[in-house]
Enzyme design. Sequence first.
Site, PDB file in Angstrom:
ATOM      1  N   VAL A  61     -89.413  16.605 -23.723  1.00  0.00           N
ATOM      2  CA  VAL A  61     -89.296  15.790 -24.874  1.00  0.00           C
ATOM      3  C   VAL A  61     -90.269  16.467 -26.266  1.00  0.00           C
ATOM      4  CG1 VAL A  61     -89.904  13.675 -25.959  1.00  0.00           C
ATOM      5  CG2 VAL A  61     -88.877  13.831 -23.963  1.00  0.00           C
ATOM      6  N   ALA A 106     -95.551  17.726 -27.059  1.00  0.00           N
ATOM      7  CA  ALA A 106     -94.021  17.791 -26.359  1.00  0.00           C
ATOM      8  C   ALA A 106     -94.648  17.507 -24.950  1.00  0.00           C
ATOM      9  CB  ALA A 106     -93.613  19.339 -26.388  1.00  0.00           C
ATOM     10  N   LYS A 107     -93.847  17.283 -23.774  1.00  0.00           N
ATOM     11  CA  LYS A 107     -94.206  17.009 -22.707  1.00  0.00           C
ATOM     12  C   LYS A 107     -92.687  17.356 -21.641  1.00  0.00           C
ATOM     13  CE  LYS A 107     -97.550  16.048 -20.148  1.00  0.00           C
ATOM     14  NZ  LYS A 107     -98.922  16.389 -20.470  1.00  0.00           N
ATOM     15  N   GLY A 108     -92.769  17.743 -20.269  1.00  0.00           N
ATOM     16  CA  GLY A 108     -91.618  17.963 -19.683  1.00  0.00           C
ATOM     17  C   GLY A 108     -91.940  17.435 -18.373  1.00  0.00           C
TER      18      GLY A 108
END
Length: 417
Positions: A61, A106-108
């Site tokens: 995201v 962001a992050k995953g």
Amino acid sequence: MNKEGINPYQIALKQLEEVAEKIDLDSGMHEILKHPKRELTVSIPVKMDDGKIKVFTGYRVQHNVTRGPAKGGIRYHPQVTLDEVKALAMWMTWKCAVVGIPYGGAKGGVVCDPKKMSSGELERLTRRYTSEIIIIIGPECDIPAPDVYTNPQIMAWIMDTYSTNRGHSVPGVVTGKPLAIGGSEGREEATARGCVYTIENAAKHLEIDMREATVVVQGYGNAGSVAAKLLHQEGCKIIAVSDSQGGAYNPKGIDSLKILDYKRKTGSVKAYKEAEFISNKELLELECDILVPAALESQITKENADRIKAKIIAEAANGPITPEADKVLSEKEIFIIPDILANAGGVTVSYFEWVQGLQAYFWSEREVNLKLRDIMSKAFNNVLRLSLEKKVDMRTAALMLAVSRVAEATRIRGLYP
Ligand code: NAD
């Protein structure tokens, strides 16, 4: 929802709503900042060691890229959800803005249990996940890093997969890499070091002498054990530390390095001979000057908040205090250094790693630490000044500063088309 029944994305939205009101944010701007820019959900087929194929779900995201490329870690955990990743991505936007580094958030995450997977399975999962999200990551647009249960080796596999696809080495695609392939000196200790710089500033403000301060650390992993070591070096007395199995308490002081060595040998600090056993619950309620929660989220809740006796709480962990507990601690005038400020040292040195990789020119550890100190102290003092001026707590001030910076950048750039 996480296991406490709390949806982190709803918390993130609520925080934004409260801050929007305080800074008189334009409603259209609020609407833009509420929504992640991009959400990607991928299926990751992996051949397991027994020959069977298992399909994992992964996310990446990007919340906001107005101030620079998206930046944020990748988490491997069985409880990863899209809403958790969305919340963490938004918090990354605020974290980068509060310390003034030119990144968005962001992050995953991948829903998996890495503790039950072999190294080969983890490598195949990582390489396939990377190739599924390759359409949105890259040194100019989105730069992943380690988070819970991902590490430098996993970053190396991401870098290699991305580079192989591009046909040349691209070190700037991830940070938190091993030194041998373009990692930065000082990255491993950066989160705790940055946290300690903010504690020094807080102690100065509150007129607490660090050489006489008592410290309690919850979580003796990367962030917690390094914070204890650095605070010990500053002359503080570490009176209790813990890990997932329990804690060790000695009001006369604990040697931070000796107990780390003990944990490495036995797997836990709990039975350390030069201290008595203490539960994690009791540890949080000890009388001390500085409490460093460095384990998981939601550790201080409305159940125990009124029994917390620390003067300063420095949130090395992300989200260790629930919003209800925050209100109680604020009434008790406990000075909280909020996570988006206290643990921003990690992403700051990740930024240094990216800059060094792009220039192919690497700095000494001393240079990294000096630059980190500058950024953390400046950010702390900006937040403190705003908190005193607007008569709000440090968390609210940090969010006000961060959201205002992102909103200003968005306004100046204008809306396309
Ligand atoms: P880690 O896995 O190295 O250490 C976590 C420690 O917490 C371990 O010692 C574990 O035993 C302990 N722990 C787990 N459950 C516990 C419990 N219920 N009570 C007490 N201790 C418990 O992880 P880390 O990298 O040190 O991260 C810790 C926190 O800091 C996380 O919230 C993470 O998101 C945050 N953080 C870390 C970094 C970083 O660069 N390492 C950066 C920003 C934020």
